[in-house]
Design a protein around this motif. Structure first.
Motif, PDB file in Angstrom:
ATOM      1  N   ASN A   5       0.807  -1.228   0.000  1.00 13.15           N
ATOM      2  CA  ASN A   5       0.000   0.000   0.000  1.00 13.15           C
ATOM      3  C   ASN A   5       0.836   1.272   0.000  1.00 13.15           C
ATOM      4  O   ASN A   5       0.364   2.341   0.382  1.00 13.15           O
ATOM      5  CB  ASN A   5      -0.967  -0.004   1.188  1.00 13.15           C
ATOM      6  CG  ASN A   5      -1.974  -1.128   1.111  1.00 13.15           C
ATOM      7  OD1 ASN A   5      -2.027  -1.985   1.973  1.00 13.15           O
ATOM      8  ND2 ASN A   5      -2.757  -1.172   0.046  1.00 13.15           N
TER       9      ASN A   5
ATOM     10  N   GLN B 151      -6.655  -0.040   4.262  1.00  9.67           N
ATOM     11  CA  GLN B 151      -5.373  -0.123   3.540  1.00  9.67           C
ATOM     12  C   GLN B 151      -4.429   1.008   3.948  1.00  9.67           C
ATOM     13  O   GLN B 151      -3.226   0.810   4.078  1.00  9.67           O
ATOM     14  CB  GLN B 151      -5.621  -0.076   2.036  1.00  9.67           C
ATOM     15  CG  GLN B 151      -6.389  -1.267   1.506  1.00  9.67           C
ATOM     16  CD  GLN B 151      -6.625  -1.147   0.020  1.00  9.67           C
ATOM     17  OE1 GLN B 151      -5.693  -1.180  -0.788  1.00  9.67           O
ATOM     18  NE2 GLN B 151      -7.875  -0.990  -0.376  1.00  9.67           N
TER      19      GLN B 151
ATOM     20  N   THR C  21      -6.938  -0.620  -4.947  1.00  3.47           N
ATOM     21  CA  THR C  21      -5.799  -0.617  -4.019  1.00  3.47           C
ATOM     22  C   THR C  21      -5.347   0.805  -3.729  1.00  3.47           C
ATOM     23  O   THR C  21      -5.153   1.607  -4.639  1.00  3.47           O
ATOM     24  CB  THR C  21      -4.615  -1.428  -4.617  1.00  3.47           C
ATOM     25  OG1 THR C  21      -5.096  -2.737  -4.942  1.00  3.47           O
ATOM     26  CG2 THR C  21      -3.466  -1.551  -3.637  1.00  3.47           C
TER      27      THR C  21
ATOM     28  N   LYS D 233      -2.528   3.417  -2.494  1.00  2.00           N
ATOM     29  CA  LYS D 233      -1.068   3.518  -2.521  1.00  2.00           C
ATOM     30  C   LYS D 233      -0.661   4.866  -1.912  1.00  2.00           C
ATOM     31  O   LYS D 233      -0.924   5.915  -2.490  1.00  2.00           O
ATOM     32  CB  LYS D 233      -0.555   3.452  -3.970  1.00  2.00           C
ATOM     33  CG  LYS D 233      -0.846   2.124  -4.681  1.00  2.00           C
ATOM     34  CD  LYS D 233       0.217   1.108  -4.378  1.00  2.00           C
ATOM     35  CE  LYS D 233       0.025  -0.177  -5.152  1.00  2.00           C
ATOM     36  NZ  LYS D 233       1.100  -1.128  -4.900  1.00  2.00           N
TER      37      LYS D 233
END
Length: 268
Positions: free
Chosen positions: A69, A117, A146, A148
């Motif tokens: 992440n 996350q 996802t 990041k």
């Protein structure tokens, strides 16, 4: 610049972001035949404190982090004219701020999936002795579903085995904890936890909890705390976590470890 990057196997594309002393451009890696992001930092443009202190720290930190992440840095290059190039993983789906502007308040289960996350990324950073110190929606990028985390320009290495209080103000006013705004010695990790609270509120409400146009007023607001609009139907557990994250007393605020164990996050 383009010739230098081409010689190193990168074909430069459009600008996708701009920081105070840097630009981020899309590029094609000719070797890997995939798109990457390149952060370009001009050492001649930045003030001395940035060049001497923050930049070396950022380069040191991004080189040691490795988590699903966190945006990965593939390579660092420096040209003869004093430009530094950080070649990074590209997150093509914008940031969390774009997401809530586009979609409005996110349903609780979706906000939880993204927030979980982000907590994992910060938990990893703190475990590696790194405080991010500039957590905001714009620094949480999306690659599909996802999250990041990116931009370690203000990050700090924490001394092993002892707590060191910081006196530096960095980050964005709207996401800054009361102790940071007041300029008192503070725990940078607890500052990150407060910023996580601001992000969670933004995910659920599609706006920021505090108005940073008037700082004294904002400090009063921070002391009072926030409540979520009832029509959003947010669960009691989620509201409880938000209240703990946005705890104005730094000592009472949980660590990121404590946050990760909260029932709202612990129960998928």
């Amino acid at each position: 610049m383009e010739e230098f990057l081409l010689a190193n196997g990168y074909q430069l594309g459009k600008t996708i972001g701009e920081g105070t002393y840097s630009k981020v451009k899309e590029a094609l890696s000719l070797k890997h035949q995939k798109k990457v992001a390149i952060k370009i930092i001009d050492k001649k443009e930045g003030p001395e404190e940035f060049i001497q202190r923050f930049l070396p720290r950022e380069l040191q930190i991004v080189g040691r982090l490795d988590h699903k992440n966190i945006i990965r840095v593939y390579e660092m290059l420096e040209s003869a004219d004093g430009k530094i190039y950080l070649v990074m993983e590209l997150a093509e789906d914008g940031d969390i701020f774009d997401c809530v502007l586009r979609e409005g308040p996110l349903p609780e289960h979706r906000a939880k999936a993204l927030f979980h996350q982000l907590v994992e990324a910060i938990r990893y950073c703190h475990g590696c002795g790194v405080a991010h110190r500039d957590l905001k929606c714009e620094n949480a990028l999306l690659q599909g579903h996802t999250v990041k985390l990116t931009d370690f320009g203000f990050a700090k290495l924490l001394p092993r085995g002892r707590q060191e209080l910081s006196r530096t103000f960095c980050g964005s006013m709207a996401y800054a904890a009361p102790e940071v705004l007041q300029g008192v010695p503070h725990d940078s990790c607890k500052g990150d936890v407060w910023s996580l609270g601001v992000i969670l509120y933004a995910l659920l409400c599609a706006r920021l909890p505090f108005d940073d146009t008037n700082i004294p007023q904002m400090l009063c607001q921070q002391q009072k705390g926030v409540s979520l609009p009832r029509h959003l139907g947010v669960s009691r557990e989620c509201q409880d976590l938000l209240k703990r994250l946005l705890e104005p007393d730094m000592i009472m605020r949980p660590s990121v470890e404590g946050v990760s164990r909260h029932p709202w996050l612990a129960n998928p």
